[in-house]
Design a protein around this motif. Structure first.
Motif, PDB file in Angstrom:
ATOM      1  N   THR D 110       0.833  -1.207   0.000  1.00 23.73           N
ATOM      2  CA  THR D 110       0.000   0.000   0.000  1.00 23.73           C
ATOM      3  C   THR D 110       0.867   1.257   0.000  1.00 23.73           C
ATOM      4  O   THR D 110       0.613   2.205  -0.749  1.00 23.73           O
ATOM      5  N   VAL D 113       2.686   1.603  -3.479  1.00 22.38           N
ATOM      6  CA  VAL D 113       1.778   1.965  -4.569  1.00 22.38           C
ATOM      7  C   VAL D 113       1.289   3.410  -4.394  1.00 22.38           C
ATOM      8  O   VAL D 113       1.266   4.189  -5.361  1.00 22.38           O
ATOM      9  N   LEU D 117       1.572   6.703  -7.028  1.00 21.40           N
ATOM     10  CA  LEU D 117       0.390   7.402  -7.539  1.00 21.40           C
ATOM     11  C   LEU D 117       0.386   8.890  -7.212  1.00 21.40           C
ATOM     12  O   LEU D 117      -0.184   9.689  -7.943  1.00 21.40           O
ATOM     13  N   GLY D 128     -11.220  13.899   6.384  1.00 21.85           N
ATOM     14  CA  GLY D 128     -12.516  13.236   6.514  1.00 21.85           C
ATOM     15  C   GLY D 128     -12.459  11.885   7.202  1.00 21.85           C
ATOM     16  O   GLY D 128     -13.456  11.178   7.285  1.00 21.85           O
ATOM     17  N   TRP D 129     -11.268  11.498   7.698  1.00 22.44           N
ATOM     18  CA  TRP D 129     -11.097  10.199   8.357  1.00 22.44           C
ATOM     19  C   TRP D 129     -10.936  10.388   9.861  1.00 22.44           C
ATOM     20  O   TRP D 129     -10.064  11.125  10.299  1.00 22.44           O
ATOM     21  N   PHE D 202      -3.385   2.348   7.264  1.00 20.14           N
ATOM     22  CA  PHE D 202      -4.848   2.285   7.143  1.00 20.14           C
ATOM     23  C   PHE D 202      -5.367   3.411   6.245  1.00 20.14           C
ATOM     24  O   PHE D 202      -6.150   3.181   5.314  1.00 20.14           O
ATOM     25  N   GLY D 205      -4.398   3.029   2.601  1.00 17.58           N
ATOM     26  CA  GLY D 205      -5.202   1.950   2.016  1.00 17.58           C
ATOM     27  C   GLY D 205      -6.622   2.417   1.715  1.00 17.58           C
ATOM     28  O   GLY D 205      -7.178   2.118   0.648  1.00 17.58           O
ATOM     29  N   CYS D 206      -7.203   3.180   2.623  1.00 19.61           N
ATOM     30  CA  CYS D 206      -8.554   3.718   2.402  1.00 19.61           C
ATOM     31  C   CYS D 206      -8.569   4.651   1.189  1.00 19.61           C
ATOM     32  O   CYS D 206      -9.480   4.596   0.357  1.00 19.61           O
ATOM     33  N   LEU D 208      -6.578   4.629  -1.428  1.00 18.29           N
ATOM     34  CA  LEU D 208      -6.456   3.840  -2.660  1.00 18.29           C
ATOM     35  C   LEU D 208      -7.791   3.174  -2.988  1.00 18.29           C
ATOM     36  O   LEU D 208      -8.228   3.150  -4.140  1.00 18.29           O
ATOM     37  N   ASP D 209      -8.458   2.620  -1.970  1.00 20.34           N
ATOM     38  CA  ASP D 209      -9.759   1.985  -2.203  1.00 20.34           C
ATOM     39  C   ASP D 209     -10.779   2.990  -2.741  1.00 20.34           C
ATOM     40  O   ASP D 209     -11.512   2.695  -3.681  1.00 20.34           O
ATOM     41  N   LEU D 210     -10.808   4.166  -2.138  1.00 22.27           N
ATOM     42  CA  LEU D 210     -11.761   5.199  -2.592  1.00 22.27           C
ATOM     43  C   LEU D 210     -11.500   5.561  -4.049  1.00 22.27           C
ATOM     44  O   LEU D 210     -12.433   5.723  -4.842  1.00 22.27           O
ATOM     45  N   ARG D 211     -10.235   5.686  -4.392  1.00 17.88           N
ATOM     46  CA  ARG D 211      -9.844   6.048  -5.753  1.00 17.88           C
ATOM     47  C   ARG D 211     -10.308   4.983  -6.747  1.00 17.88           C
ATOM     48  O   ARG D 211     -10.837   5.293  -7.810  1.00 17.88           O
ATOM     49  N   ARG D 212     -10.115   3.723  -6.369  1.00 12.27           N
ATOM     50  CA  ARG D 212     -10.530   2.590  -7.179  1.00 12.27           C
ATOM     51  C   ARG D 212     -12.039   2.574  -7.364  1.00 12.27           C
ATOM     52  O   ARG D 212     -12.558   2.208  -8.413  1.00 12.27           O
ATOM     53  N   LEU D 213     -12.760   2.934  -6.307  1.00  8.33           N
ATOM     54  CA  LEU D 213     -14.218   2.750  -6.296  1.00  8.33           C
ATOM     55  C   LEU D 213     -14.976   3.968  -6.770  1.00  8.33           C
ATOM     56  O   LEU D 213     -16.169   3.889  -7.074  1.00  8.33           O
ATOM     57  N   SER D 214     -14.313   5.109  -6.811  1.00  8.51           N
ATOM     58  CA  SER D 214     -15.029   6.337  -7.160  1.00  8.51           C
ATOM     59  C   SER D 214     -14.967   6.616  -8.649  1.00  8.51           C
ATOM     60  O   SER D 214     -15.709   7.447  -9.156  1.00  8.51           O
TER      61      SER D 214
END
Lengths: 215, 215, 215, 215
Positions: D110, D113, D117, D128-129, D202, D205-206, D208-214
């Motif tokens: 994580t 990567v 990026l 926001g976390w 953490f 990782g969050c 990267l996940d948001l970027r992938r999912l948004s």
């Protein structure tokens, strides 16, 4: 297995090598890199012999009896057990790269998926990662580390020929992937082979993540 | 549970089978494939009986007392405990595939997500993966391994009928998914059933990764 | 901590509850759901008291002394230790849902990411998953399980008011997410609370995977 | 290693610090954040000295002998062992931030990567976390936590200069990433350094996940 050793190979040497293979196999199994009895591992014993895992065993439950002695033509020594069909890929490394003493073949999800994605290119180019320095001769992240991806086949001589061709061309070779299958890597001792495997699993995983995130 | 065994089933046989189920359940729970008391496991005891997990227990904390004896009509033998509603899917395998001695049903995230994505197709076609060779009769990665995906229902007879229809059509069946639910697979012994489960979890995971990365 | 208990609460009862909380916390920490001293856990002790984790401790290294007794107004009982700011969200559950005896608040990556993605909708609708049956009253995958996502705030009364409003509207509530933060869920005993948490982590993870793969 | 300590440093102090480093290294290795002998860890010993891991060791198998004493100019004290090339990045923190007593450098997938990026931006903005509150001075998720991403180089003075420039500008600095490489973070004691590292792993990782999912 009960296998009698040639007089030139001390029982203690073979025991110690079997120990190293079994312990490594268990650690890699715990990481999930050897699913469903796949994968095989070996170590050089002397100039003419190697110790290798018997095929079909669960790598997380490997025991000394699951390691057999072979000669570098891939024949079992003084036993009826038949070594894995992929034995030829191990002995090839010992014959062509005399400094190498350990060969690891695993099947992680990252390795298998990367092999499918880069099969058409025939090679994965790694650049810009500090961890490339895990390989001898790579002193900067700016260097390019190339991992070939060979087509899968059930005919081992075809794979052996592809590896030979790469080496005959004088290209550096630290590891290779087989399409839809897994990875082969090696080292001057087991610690180096494991370091190479960890580095490659990491680098391939990073490349897949970058690909996912950059599109 | 305290369940008296029929005279034809030695207590030591039942104990040994319960042991195998409990140990397998704990290993699969550690992998996270049995979330929230889901999943169930069984083994054939003889031509007319099987041992199966009692429903609702946490699979990582299973004990011998959580395994019960049933006949192959799905009835509990000499006990008031009620076997899981999904028992009929286990007994069906023992009745229709006499060589099979162990059935595993798990709920991993990969299995559940794959079942949703391929529900409309009704089948997942696996091809090009070396690990397909984990299934008897598959000797090359070029073969095609088909895993049906059946619609989910709370009515077990509907699922039993779908499995029957697939088998009656003479199609090979090594495992099936239920939409939004999980996987069923089996083997001639527990080691083979676990090998099939590990291979399928791996192959489904690879297919999802390829789908993510190829778009 | 050395905290004297009210005469009505037997030391053995409190010890046993502290034991359950500590063991659960360690298991959830191992799963990576409590990063960086986040998360808190509690259990009802009697009609007027609960036991709760002291804030700021690493959940993988929790000990009995890290569990404190509070009354259901959120005040520490006979000690100078200050309970976590989020205590009000635990006591609210015990006050409004008298059947509930355990409350879990965790911070997994899946929970945090899902909370951000569904914050605008204010709710996550789960449907079509067998594992919804982990919740009492849900007997089929066809039902709809709604998990509200509340805006994050450092003002606990605002969050308490949002939970109250949801319950006052007579809507079923098994868990809620807080945006960018984590999840709260509960159960009639600790085993049920853990089952709910495992089911929700699984279901949220499946939803994120489907979203990733369906686009 | 057998290293004689200066008279001003009690053997028990050094032993206790080596213990803390070794235990932390093993825990981080188990998480997979130190692949292939990468990563290094240190603790301040006194105003002029620190203890640091010898480079090239597998972090999951670290022992006391793998920890060496250095002065804050990065020189080994009374030993022939050569400290890691990256030692200068550790000593810089001890020299410039006198309150800091532990520095951690890891290489998770994580972290690596994320560094690639966000290399062009030169910074990752976290907002926001709730977990941003793991850092002293951050009392709300609404605050902005900036983590710089510096270009990788094999010339340590270049990296030292970039860190100096950031600090000289009076900007808060809790951690930094190096492109294609990993993360550096620190704390007033080892527990705080680990809390920062867990929080950053953490949060990255969050993101990267948001970027992938948004997308």
């Amino acid at each position: 297995m009960s296998q009698s050793l040639p007089a030139t190979i001390p029982a203690r040497l073979f025991e110690s090598i079997a120990d190293t293979i079994v312990n490594t196999a268990r650690e890699l199994a715990t990481l999930g890199w050897t699913p469903a009895t796949s994968s095989n591992f070996s170590m050089r014993v002397d100039a003419g012999h190697a110790a290798i895992t018997i095929s079909g065993r669960h790598k997380g439950r490997l025991e000394h009896g699951d390691i057999m002695l072979i000669d570098l033509q891939g024949n079992a020594v003084d036993t009826d057990a038949r070594p894995s069909a992929e034995t030829a890929l191990h002995t090839q490394i010992y014959l062509r790269l005399p400094q190498m003493h350990a060969v690891l073949h695993t099947h992680s999800r990252t390795q298998s998926v990367a092999s499918r994605l880069y099969a058409t290119d025939g090679v994965i180019r790694l650049q810009g990662w500090e961890l490339q320095k895990a390989f001898a001769g790579y002193t900067t992240h700016d260097s390019v580390l190339k991992i070939p991806v060979f087509p899968n086949t059930q005919q081992m001589p075809e794979l052996v020929a592809r590896v030979d061709a790469w080496l005959d061309a004088g290209r550096p070779l630290h590891a290779y992937l087989i399409d839809g299958h897994g990875i082969y890597t090696w080292g001057r001792d087991m610690a180096e082979a494991v370091r190479h495997l960890e580095a490659l699993e990491f680098l391939l995983g990073c490349e897949l993540d970058l690909r996912r995130l950059s599109s």
